[in-house]
Each structure stands twice: as structure tokens, then as C-alpha cells.
Design a protein around this motif. Structure first.
Motif, mmCIF file in Angstrom:
data_model
loop_
_atom_site.group_PDB
_atom_site.id
_atom_site.type_symbol
_atom_site.label_atom_id
_atom_site.label_comp_id
_atom_site.label_asym_id
_atom_site.label_seq_id
_atom_site.Cartn_x
_atom_site.Cartn_y
_atom_site.Cartn_z
ATOM 1 N N PHE A 10 54.233 15.949 83.180
ATOM 2 C CA PHE A 10 53.763 14.815 84.011
ATOM 3 C C PHE A 10 53.324 15.527 85.365
ATOM 4 N N GLY A 11 52.385 15.088 85.927
ATOM 5 C CA GLY A 11 51.999 15.294 87.299
ATOM 6 C C GLY A 11 51.818 14.049 87.922
ATOM 7 N N SER A 12 52.681 13.845 89.188
ATOM 8 C CA SER A 12 52.787 12.650 89.858
ATOM 9 C C SER A 12 53.120 12.582 91.086
ATOM 10 N N GLN A 13 52.472 12.007 91.747
ATOM 11 C CA GLN A 13 52.439 11.700 93.363
ATOM 12 C C GLN A 13 53.203 10.489 93.755
ATOM 13 N N THR A 14 53.174 9.483 93.215
ATOM 14 C CA THR A 14 53.962 8.509 93.582
ATOM 15 C C THR A 14 54.831 8.064 92.838
ATOM 16 N N GLY A 15 54.824 8.588 91.729
ATOM 17 C CA GLY A 15 56.065 8.055 90.620
ATOM 18 C C GLY A 15 55.527 7.332 89.507
ATOM 19 N N THR A 16 54.398 6.739 89.590
ATOM 20 C CA THR A 16 53.915 6.256 88.339
ATOM 21 C C THR A 16 53.745 6.960 87.209
ATOM 22 N N ALA A 17 53.230 8.184 87.187
ATOM 23 C CA ALA A 17 52.882 8.916 86.045
ATOM 24 C C ALA A 17 54.226 9.624 85.405
ATOM 25 N N GLN A 18 55.102 9.696 86.379
ATOM 26 C CA GLN A 18 56.453 9.978 85.874
ATOM 27 C C GLN A 18 57.171 8.758 85.044
ATOM 28 N N ASP A 19 56.897 7.696 85.838
ATOM 29 C CA ASP A 19 57.582 6.570 85.084
ATOM 30 C C ASP A 19 57.027 6.171 83.595
ATOM 31 N N THR A 20 55.640 6.514 83.472
ATOM 32 C CA THR A 20 54.987 6.278 82.050
ATOM 33 C C THR A 20 55.542 7.534 81.421
ATOM 34 N N ALA A 21 55.595 8.850 81.838
ATOM 35 C CA ALA A 21 55.992 9.815 81.190
ATOM 36 C C ALA A 21 57.396 9.557 80.376
ATOM 37 N N GLU A 22 58.256 8.883 81.426
ATOM 38 C CA GLU A 22 59.656 8.613 80.848
ATOM 39 C C GLU A 22 59.418 7.690 79.800
ATOM 40 N N ARG A 23 58.602 6.520 79.903
ATOM 41 C CA ARG A 23 58.521 5.606 79.055
ATOM 42 C C ARG A 23 58.231 6.319 77.471
ATOM 43 N N ILE A 24 57.407 7.145 77.584
ATOM 44 C CA ILE A 24 56.973 8.080 76.344
ATOM 45 C C ILE A 24 58.143 8.636 75.776
ATOM 46 N N GLY A 25 58.939 9.261 76.845
ATOM 47 C CA GLY A 25 60.022 9.818 76.124
ATOM 48 C C GLY A 25 61.123 9.076 75.564
ATOM 49 N N ARG A 26 61.174 7.801 76.076
ATOM 50 C CA ARG A 26 62.085 6.986 75.453
ATOM 51 C C ARG A 26 61.648 6.330 74.130
ATOM 52 N N GLU A 27 60.343 6.048 74.017
ATOM 53 C CA GLU A 27 59.577 5.785 72.674
ATOM 54 C C GLU A 27 59.674 7.030 71.653
ATOM 55 N N ALA A 28 59.720 8.158 72.018
ATOM 56 C CA ALA A 28 59.758 9.234 71.250
ATOM 57 C C ALA A 28 61.188 9.395 70.621
ATOM 58 N N LYS A 29 62.196 8.859 71.465
ATOM 59 C CA LYS A 29 63.886 9.090 71.066
ATOM 60 C C LYS A 29 63.764 7.873 70.077
ATOM 61 N N ARG A 30 63.214 6.751 70.046
ATOM 62 C CA ARG A 30 63.090 5.625 69.036
ATOM 63 C C ARG A 30 62.523 6.009 67.709
ATOM 64 N N ARG A 31 61.823 7.273 67.801
ATOM 65 C CA ARG A 31 61.018 7.617 66.644
ATOM 66 C C ARG A 31 61.673 9.135 66.153
ATOM 67 N N HIS A 32 63.008 9.207 66.644
ATOM 68 C CA HIS A 32 64.107 10.197 66.260
ATOM 69 C C HIS A 32 63.166 11.740 66.686
ATOM 70 N N LEU A 33 62.365 11.818 67.593
ATOM 71 C CA LEU A 33 61.838 13.085 67.885
ATOM 72 C C LEU A 33 62.625 13.816 69.047
ATOM 73 N N ARG A 34 62.673 15.184 69.340
ATOM 74 C CA ARG A 34 63.579 15.631 70.168
ATOM 75 C C ARG A 34 62.534 15.915 71.118
ATOM 76 N N CYS A 35 62.723 15.250 72.312
ATOM 77 C CA CYS A 35 61.803 15.136 73.442
ATOM 78 C C CYS A 35 62.469 15.463 74.636
ATOM 79 N N ARG A 36 61.342 16.294 75.479
ATOM 80 C CA ARG A 36 61.931 16.966 76.945
ATOM 81 C C ARG A 36 60.631 16.082 77.861
ATOM 82 N N VAL A 37 61.139 15.713 78.906
ATOM 83 C CA VAL A 37 60.108 15.133 79.764
ATOM 84 C C VAL A 37 60.290 15.816 81.099
ATOM 85 N N GLU A 38 59.263 16.710 81.715
ATOM 86 C CA GLU A 38 59.364 17.360 82.748
ATOM 87 C C GLU A 38 57.948 17.270 83.685
ATOM 88 N N ALA A 39 58.325 17.781 84.975
ATOM 89 C CA ALA A 39 57.145 17.749 85.657
ATOM 90 C C ALA A 39 56.211 19.104 85.354
#
Length: 549
Positions: A10-39
Motif C-alpha cells: 500500500f501507498g497511504s497518506q491518511t491511512g485509508t489505503a492502509q486500512d483497505t490493504a489490511e482488509r484485503i489481508g484479513r480476507e486472504a487469511k480467510r481463504r488460507h493464503l499466506r499473506c503479507r501486508v506492507e507499505a
């Protein structure tokens, strides 16, 4: 079978893009994917050639600029010498977050998508362009795009035999486990803000604890707006700056809010803890000391005064033991409930702490382990530097308008950083503020003969005060300032200073006091009245024009 792993950058200035990236990370875990979320700037770009699957979530800031935490990545990606097929093994998707009221709407996401195609990468989906202006916010685009994305990813990387998608009703484990230390364990005296001689220039991870020298109100007591001229001692910091640069300030929550938060969640402020990542390979939050106290965590790290996002209510619903509260929380976290959430949170600017008050049964059941998943960290605030090192190399000044306004909520809204800064009283001892400097977007002419026309109403005059101090110290004339405010007697910042420079022939000053006469007068009226001079400076003097405010 191909390794089921996903990298979300993610590239995030105010935190919205980071919040969305972390949401994708959570949804990936629900699908049993090994997932890293990073700036984006935390990731080694050269390793992208080894990544099979990457989702990019990028905001656009300013005039089509990339956020600060992806600028190095951006420069690398657009290097001319990158081979055309260098990312041919990469499957990717780009999600942009922007605001269609700006001309360069989602410019970064569009340009990134195009560049990845040039480098041979394979798009799973067309670029998604989330829009703040939509009635339902960016989620109107994000929700259906994510549904399509998971369909594509699961087609490429099917679930392993015997595994199913983890239901959204099941709570995922927290990012960190919080281990309390025994009350009698020894604790070294560690204050993160000890002023030390830094090894390198201060930065976000290593701010300089600058002593507040003075904190002066520069508007009349009778004026509705409280504006402060605050001076910091930066001697020995290694900080350098020039006119147009910006100082980043790391604010903190006020003691009353911290106390209320701890009471609501039944937390003991002086308890010490260490954090342990739930998954190996997860790094610890860089700005938190280990061990840490609850008091420090809530004062310096958790942004309890920000307006909570949809993900806050989604996680909160899992802890609810009260049926009414749980139903409301689930509604706020659903796609259909976004309009209602906007009316509850965004329109009145309700804070996270206030939202917690509204769900008392749920709040007192929040496990401490989930605090860092639930509440984002306090973001630094940017201020134009209002002084020049040529005037005093060991001091830095900023001009701060204290943010305070009314909404339909009974309590006035207050800006976290400006309210905290205004409350600091250097006469009450050694008061310090963590800060560092960033290059600004404003560059003043190197040629001493080039005149400058500066238009700075209100606190917009701050960078021009730095520029004028700098240019005067270098013996440069041709300084023309258009300044506007409401009343000459109430909010004419730095009046004496400007008038002295005018007397010495070092400044041409035009003022517009909008409320001092019946018809309102603004800086644009003064520019029109002095059109001949402005044109002369532009046509024969090649003047540079700057506007801030």
C-alpha cells in the motif's frame, strides 16, 4: 501445486489505503493464503520479480502525487533502465483510492497499472478507482472489485483439499498478543523522548524531541480563532531546512481522553506489557517501546480521537455480548449500512472514543490483544515552517491555527495536534515535541535577482515568512507579499515585523482586511488593484508567483 501466497502493498497518506490493504489481508487469511501486508517503501522492490501475486492499494495525494510511503518505490519503478519483460511472472491487481473533485483523480493508480503492464506483468482485473465523492465512499467500488478479485485468485490458487473459506462470522486471531509483566518486575527508566544527539537526521522512526521555547497567541483574545506562533529549540538535532520545507509533528492524546479510554475498557494505565506477533515474521510496531505501559500506548500510539472506519465496527461486532449493540455494529460494517455509518460518524466527525461510549457493553468486553487491530496509530501532522535558519540556525517556528468547530454533536470538535500544541506551556518546565523535517513542494528561486510575489492569506503566510527571512538575510529585494485576514487589529500576524521590513525597503506589502469595512475585501481585490505592478514584475522581472492558504 503453486505456493498460495499473496503480497499486499500500500501507498497511504491518511491511512485509508492502509486500512483497505489490511482488509484485503484479513480476507486472504480467510481463504488460507499466506499473506503479507506492507507499505510500498518497506518492501524490497528488487524482490518483486520473485513474487507470484501482488495487490497494490494506492492513494493519490496533492496534485497527482504518490503518498510519502511509496515515493522510493515510485522512483525505482519508473527507472528507464528496467527491462520490458522484467515482471512477466507477476500476476497483479491495482486498487486506487482518490477523489474525483480533483483533476488528477486516482492518477497514481492509473499510472502504476500502466507501468506494470509495460514491465510485462499480468493484470488479474482492470484497475479499480475508488472515489471519496461517491455517496457510499470508495467502498462502492472496492466491495464488488474485491468479490471479483477473490474469484480470480481462487481460480488460480484453489483452496487446498478439505479446507473451506473461513466464515466472516468467525473472529480472526489478533496481529499481536499482549503479555502483561508481573507488577513487581524491574523496569528501567526509559523515556523515548530523551533528547539525544542523533546518528542521522531525525525521521519518523527517530524523531527529535525539540524543546518548546515559546508558545505565543498571535490573535487578539476577542478573536474567534486562536492562532499560535510556536518556537522550538533544535540545537544539536542535525535538522536542516530551507524556506518551503515542512515540519512533521507527532501529537499525543489529551490526559482526559486517555483516562476515559482506560476506564471504559477497564485498563490499568501503569501496567507494563510486551507484544508478541501472532504469526512468525510479523514485525513489531516500530514506534512502541518494548516493554511498554498501557498509559504510553494510549497516549502516544492509539488514535482514539480519529473518526472510526468501517473496519472498526466490523471487528467491534465480534466482541459484543449485547444483542442490540451487535446488530447496530453489524449494520455499520455492512455494505448496505454505509450511508447510515457516514451520518453517524463522518458527518458529525464523531471520534473513536465517543463511538465506544455509545457501545458500552461491547467496549468493556474488548480484549487488550485486539487494541492494535482495532485502532490505528496516531499519524504525524505537517506544518509549514515559518522561520529561516539564516535568521536563527538553532530555532524553528510554526504558525498554528487551533482547530475547533461545531457539528450537531454537543461537544465542539477539536484538532488533536493543534489543541495539544496550544496547551503546551514552556514556563511549566521542560516541554518537548517529537518532530522531523520533510522537503516541501515550494522551491524559491536561486537567482537573487528574481522577484517573488507571495499570496498568503491567514496561516498560509507561514512559508512566506520563512522565505522573506531567508531572502532578506541574503540581501535579496523584490519581495512582494499579499496578506489577507479579517481584522487589522485582531489577526494581522507578524504585523510589526512586516512593517519594519517595509520601512527598510526590503518588502512590498499589500493587505486585505476583509471585515474592517462594509464591503468585503480579499487578496484577489488587492492583486487586481495592483495589476500594473504585478504585470511589470512578471513580464520584465520574470517574477515567480506563490500561493498558500
Amino acid at each position: 501445486m503453486a505456493e498460495r501466497r499473496l503480497l499486499v502493498l500500500f501507498g497511504s497518506q491518511t491511512g485509508t489505503a492502509q486500512d483497505t490493504a489490511e482488509r484485503i489481508g484479513r480476507e486472504a487469511k480467510r481463504r488460507h493464503l499466506r499473506c503479507r501486508v506492507e507499505a510500498l517503501d518497506s518492501c524490497d522492490v528488487a524482490n518483486l520479480i520473485h513474487e507470484p501475486l501482488v495487490v497494490f492499494v494506492c492513494a493519490t495525494t496533492g496534485q497527482g502525487d504518490p503518498p510519502d510511503n511509496m515515493k522510493m518505490f515510485w522512483r525505482f519503478l519508473f527507472r528507464k533502465n528496467l527491462p520490458a519483460g522484467s515482471l512477466c511472472q507477476l500476476d497483479y491487481a491495482v486498487l486506487g483510492l482518490g477523489d474525483s473533485s480533483y483533476p488528477k483523480f486516482n492518477f497514481v493508480a492509473k499510472k502504476l497499472h500502466k507501468r506494470l503492464l509495460q514491465l510485462g506483468a499480468n493484470p488479474l482485473l482492470p484497475v479499480a478507482l475508488g472515489d471519496d465523492q461517491h455517496d457510499l465512499g470508495p467502498d462502492a467500488v472496492v466491495d464488488p472489485w474485491l468479490t471479483a478479485l477473490w474469484d480470480k485468485i481462487l481460480a488460480l490458487y484453489p483452496l487446498p483439499p478439505g479446507l473451506e473459506i473461513i466464515s466472516p462470522d468467525v473472529r480472526l486471531p489478533p496481529k499481536y498478543t499482549l503479555h502483561y509483566l508481573p507488577e513487581d518486575s524491574p523496569h528501567p527508566d526509559s523515556d523515548l523522548l530523551q533528547p539525544t544527539a542523533p546518528r542521522a537526521a531525525p525521521c519518523e522512526l527517530h524523531p527529535f524531541a525539540a524543546r518548546v521555547v515559546s508558545n505565543q497567541r498571535v490573535t487578539a483574545q476577542s478573536h474567534f480563532q486562536d492562532v499560535r506562533l510556536i518556537e522550538f529549540d533544535i540545537a544539536g538535532s542535525g535538522i536542516t531546512f530551507s524556506a518551503g520545507d515542512v515540519v512533521m509533528v507527532q501529537p499525543q492524546n489529551c490526559p482526559e481522553d486517555v483516562q476515559q479510554f482506560c476506564q471504559l475498557l477497564c485498563l490499568e494505565p501503569h501496567r507494563r506489557f510486551v507484544l508478541e506477533p501472532t504469526e512468525p515474521g510479523t514485525s513489531l510496531p516500530p514506534l512502541l517501546p518494548q516493554p511498554c505501559t498501557i498509559q504510553y500506548l494510549v497516549t502516544h500510539y492509539l488514535d482514539i480521537s480519529c473518526v472510526p472506519r468501517r473496519s472498526f465496527f466490523e471487528l467491534l461486532a465480534f466482541f459484543s455480548t449485547n444483542e442490540l449493540e451487535r446488530e447496530k455494529l453489524q449494520e455499520f460494517s455492512s455494505a448496505q449500512g454505509q450511508e447510515e455509518l457516514y451520518s453517524y460518524c463522518n458527518r458529525p466527525r464523531r471520534t473513536t472514543l465517543e463511538a465506544m461510549w455509545d457501545f458500552p457493553h461491547t467496549t468493556c468486553a474488548i480484549p487488550a490483544d485486539y487494541l492494535l487491530d482495532l485502532i490505528p496509530r496516531i499519524r504525524p501532522r505537517a506544518f509549514s515552517i515559518a522561520s529561516s535558519m539564516l535568521a536563527d540556525p538553532e530555532r524553528m517556528q510554526i504558525l498554528v491555527a487551533v482547530v475547533r468547530y461545531k457539528t450537531r454533536l454537543s461537544k465542539p470538535r477539536r484538532g488533536l495536534c493543534s489543541t495539544w500544541l496550544a496547551s503546551l506551556n514552556p514556563e511549566q518546565g521542560d516541554v518537548r515535541v517529537p518532530l522531523w523535517v520533510k522537503k516541501g513542494g515550494m522551491k524559491f528561486p536561486a537567482d537573487p535577482a528574481t522577484p517573488v510575489i507571495m499570496i498568503g492569506p491567514g496561516t498560509g503566510v507561514a512559508p512566506f515568512r520563512a522565505a522573506i527571512q531567508e531572502r532578506v538575510a541574503l540581501g535579496r529585494r523584490g519581495n512582494c507579499l499579499f496578506f489577507g485576514c479579517r481584522h487589522k487589529s485582531k489577526d494581522f500576524y507578524c504585523q510589526t515585523e512586516w512593517e519594519e521590513l517595509v520601512t527598510k525597503g526590503l518588502l512590498t506589502l499589500f493587505t486585505a482586511f476583509s471585515r474592517d469595512q462594509e464591503e468585503k475585501v480579499y487578496v484577489q481585490h488587492r492583486i487586481r488593484e495592483n495589476g500594473r505592478l504585478v504585470w511589470e514584475l512578471l513580464s520584465s522581472g520574470n517574477a515567480h508567483v506563490y500561493l498558500a492558504g
